[in-house]
Scaffold this motif. Structure first.
Motif, PDB file in Angstrom:
ATOM      1  N   ARG A 163       8.995   3.988   7.228  1.00  0.00           N
ATOM      2  CA  ARG A 163       9.223   3.587   8.617  1.00  0.00           C
ATOM      3  C   ARG A 163       8.038   2.795   9.165  1.00  0.00           C
ATOM      4  O   ARG A 163       8.198   1.909  10.008  1.00  0.00           O
ATOM      5  CB  ARG A 163       9.476   4.809   9.494  1.00  0.00           C
ATOM      6  CG  ARG A 163      10.816   5.456   9.267  1.00  0.00           C
ATOM      7  CD  ARG A 163      10.987   6.684  10.133  1.00  0.00           C
ATOM      8  NE  ARG A 163      12.296   7.279   9.921  1.00  0.00           N
ATOM      9  CZ  ARG A 163      12.599   8.526  10.199  1.00  0.00           C
ATOM     10  NH1 ARG A 163      11.680   9.338  10.731  1.00  0.00           N
ATOM     11  NH2 ARG A 163      13.811   8.981   9.973  1.00  0.00           N
ATOM     12  N   LEU A 164       6.848   3.119   8.688  1.00  0.00           N
ATOM     13  CA  LEU A 164       5.650   2.391   9.097  1.00  0.00           C
ATOM     14  C   LEU A 164       5.745   0.921   8.703  1.00  0.00           C
ATOM     15  O   LEU A 164       5.442   0.034   9.505  1.00  0.00           O
ATOM     16  CB  LEU A 164       4.418   3.044   8.466  1.00  0.00           C
ATOM     17  CG  LEU A 164       3.067   2.405   8.750  1.00  0.00           C
ATOM     18  CD1 LEU A 164       2.712   2.506  10.222  1.00  0.00           C
ATOM     19  CD2 LEU A 164       1.995   3.080   7.887  1.00  0.00           C
ATOM     20  N   VAL A 165       6.190   0.664   7.498  1.00  0.00           N
ATOM     21  CA  VAL A 165       6.347  -0.717   7.030  1.00  0.00           C
ATOM     22  C   VAL A 165       7.348  -1.455   7.910  1.00  0.00           C
ATOM     23  O   VAL A 165       7.107  -2.586   8.354  1.00  0.00           O
ATOM     24  CB  VAL A 165       6.796  -0.763   5.556  1.00  0.00           C
ATOM     25  CG1 VAL A 165       7.044  -2.200   5.105  1.00  0.00           C
ATOM     26  CG2 VAL A 165       5.775  -0.082   4.654  1.00  0.00           C
ATOM     27  N   VAL A 166       8.468  -0.814   8.191  1.00  0.00           N
ATOM     28  CA  VAL A 166       9.517  -1.420   9.026  1.00  0.00           C
ATOM     29  C   VAL A 166       8.983  -1.704  10.432  1.00  0.00           C
ATOM     30  O   VAL A 166       9.225  -2.778  10.996  1.00  0.00           O
ATOM     31  CB  VAL A 166      10.767  -0.515   9.080  1.00  0.00           C
ATOM     32  CG1 VAL A 166      11.775  -1.024  10.092  1.00  0.00           C
ATOM     33  CG2 VAL A 166      11.397  -0.411   7.692  1.00  0.00           C
TER      34      VAL A 166
ATOM     35  N   GLU B 146       8.359   8.654   6.540  1.00  0.00           N
ATOM     36  CA  GLU B 146       7.526   8.134   7.631  1.00  0.00           C
ATOM     37  C   GLU B 146       6.721   6.917   7.191  1.00  0.00           C
ATOM     38  O   GLU B 146       6.547   5.967   7.955  1.00  0.00           O
ATOM     39  CB  GLU B 146       6.601   9.219   8.185  1.00  0.00           C
ATOM     40  CG  GLU B 146       7.318  10.368   8.852  1.00  0.00           C
ATOM     41  CD  GLU B 146       8.149   9.961  10.070  1.00  0.00           C
ATOM     42  OE1 GLU B 146       7.954   8.871  10.636  1.00  0.00           O
ATOM     43  OE2 GLU B 146       9.019  10.765  10.466  1.00  0.00           O
ATOM     44  N   ALA B 147       6.240   6.920   5.966  1.00  0.00           N
ATOM     45  CA  ALA B 147       5.485   5.774   5.454  1.00  0.00           C
ATOM     46  C   ALA B 147       6.382   4.537   5.350  1.00  0.00           C
ATOM     47  O   ALA B 147       5.957   3.426   5.700  1.00  0.00           O
ATOM     48  CB  ALA B 147       4.859   6.116   4.110  1.00  0.00           C
TER      49      ALA B 147
ATOM     50  N   ALA C 285       0.808  -1.223   0.000  1.00  0.00           N
ATOM     51  CA  ALA C 285       0.000   0.000   0.000  1.00  0.00           C
ATOM     52  C   ALA C 285       0.841   1.273   0.000  1.00  0.00           C
ATOM     53  O   ALA C 285       0.481   2.261  -0.649  1.00  0.00           O
ATOM     54  CB  ALA C 285      -0.938  -0.002   1.210  1.00  0.00           C
ATOM     55  N   VAL C 286       1.941   1.265   0.732  1.00  0.00           N
ATOM     56  CA  VAL C 286       2.728   2.492   0.925  1.00  0.00           C
ATOM     57  C   VAL C 286       3.229   3.099  -0.390  1.00  0.00           C
ATOM     58  O   VAL C 286       3.051   4.305  -0.606  1.00  0.00           O
ATOM     59  CB  VAL C 286       3.875   2.255   1.935  1.00  0.00           C
ATOM     60  CG1 VAL C 286       4.971   3.302   1.808  1.00  0.00           C
ATOM     61  CG2 VAL C 286       3.321   2.228   3.353  1.00  0.00           C
ATOM     62  N   PRO C 287       3.854   2.348  -1.290  1.00  0.00           N
ATOM     63  CA  PRO C 287       4.362   3.005  -2.510  1.00  0.00           C
ATOM     64  C   PRO C 287       3.258   3.685  -3.320  1.00  0.00           C
ATOM     65  O   PRO C 287       3.479   4.757  -3.894  1.00  0.00           O
ATOM     66  CB  PRO C 287       4.992   1.855  -3.306  1.00  0.00           C
ATOM     67  CG  PRO C 287       5.268   0.799  -2.302  1.00  0.00           C
ATOM     68  CD  PRO C 287       4.210   0.930  -1.250  1.00  0.00           C
ATOM     69  N   ARG C 288       2.080   3.081  -3.341  1.00  0.00           N
ATOM     70  CA  ARG C 288       0.965   3.672  -4.092  1.00  0.00           C
ATOM     71  C   ARG C 288       0.517   4.985  -3.437  1.00  0.00           C
ATOM     72  O   ARG C 288       0.247   5.968  -4.115  1.00  0.00           O
ATOM     73  CB  ARG C 288      -0.187   2.676  -4.171  1.00  0.00           C
ATOM     74  CG  ARG C 288       0.099   1.514  -5.102  1.00  0.00           C
ATOM     75  CD  ARG C 288      -0.899   0.375  -4.892  1.00  0.00           C
ATOM     76  NE  ARG C 288      -0.857  -0.617  -5.962  1.00  0.00           N
ATOM     77  CZ  ARG C 288       0.057  -1.558  -6.079  1.00  0.00           C
ATOM     78  NH1 ARG C 288       1.024  -1.647  -5.194  1.00  0.00           N
ATOM     79  NH2 ARG C 288       0.024  -2.418  -7.080  1.00  0.00           N
TER      80      ARG C 288
END
Length: 189
Positions: free
Chosen positions: A86-89, A83-84, A12-15
């Motif tokens: 970092r959310l995945v990590v 920040e997005a 989701a994040v890259p989109r």
């Protein structure tokens, strides 16, 4: 090591980052399908989601009443991307999905899906408001249908979702998901 939540966030994040990067400064005051927000307000909200859900992944409390006007600060697009990521990590740590969040009383794995829902559904909101194409992965849409099965009624009572919008049952999975969250897939600003 990855978790189911981090895999969904990684999709989701890259989109969402691409959508945010493409928003022009002249579009920040446009309305969105999420009636509570303009484009700029929605970007601020999604930015706060990225930061606050990192804390939730670590089992920390977060104060949702604190908001920041991120789009008023230079470099907000790049900072959101950081920040997005970092959310995945943060959600890749298996401990992020274990146990119950004390303040919310929800399984932490459910909280992770709330973060995915914010990125996907608000990603659609941003795309629709700014005329950008957007197609979340089938895995994200399927996981969010299951999330809505579990949390839809509670989320609606809490004001997280609007009244369900009737959508053709034979229509696209994304449209059906949007309808379940109170979005009209035919919305035009």
């Amino acid at each position: 090591m990855a978790t189911k939540t981090s895999e969904l966030l990684a999709a989701a994040v890259p989109r969402t980052v691409a959508l945010v990067r493409a928003v022009g400064d002249d579009q920040l005051d446009l309305p969105t399908p999420c009636a509570d927000y303009t484009v700029g307000g929605l970007i601020n909200h999604v930015y706060d989601v990225a930061v606050n859900f990192q804390r939730l992944a670590a089992g920390q409390e977060t104060d949702w009443s604190v908001t920041t006007d991120h789009v008023a600060e230079p470099g907000w697009r790049d900072r959101f991307a950081v920040e997005a990521d970092r959310l995945v990590v943060a959600w890749a740590d298996p401990a992020s999905e274990e146990g119950v969040a004390p303040a919310m009383g929800l399984p932490r794995s459910t909280l992770g899906l709330m973060g995915v829902a914010d990125l996907v559904v608000h990603g659609w909101d941003l795309a629709r408001a700014t005329g950008q194409p957007y197609e979340p992965t089938p895995e994200c849409v399927g996981a969010l249908h299951r999330f809505m099965d579990e949390m839809g009624p509670t989320g609606r009572k809490m004001g997280a979702f609007g009244p369900e919008v009737p959508v053709d049952a034979a229509g696209p999975e994304l449209d059906r998901l949007l309808g379940r969250t109170g979005r009209d897939p035919a919305w035009v600003g």
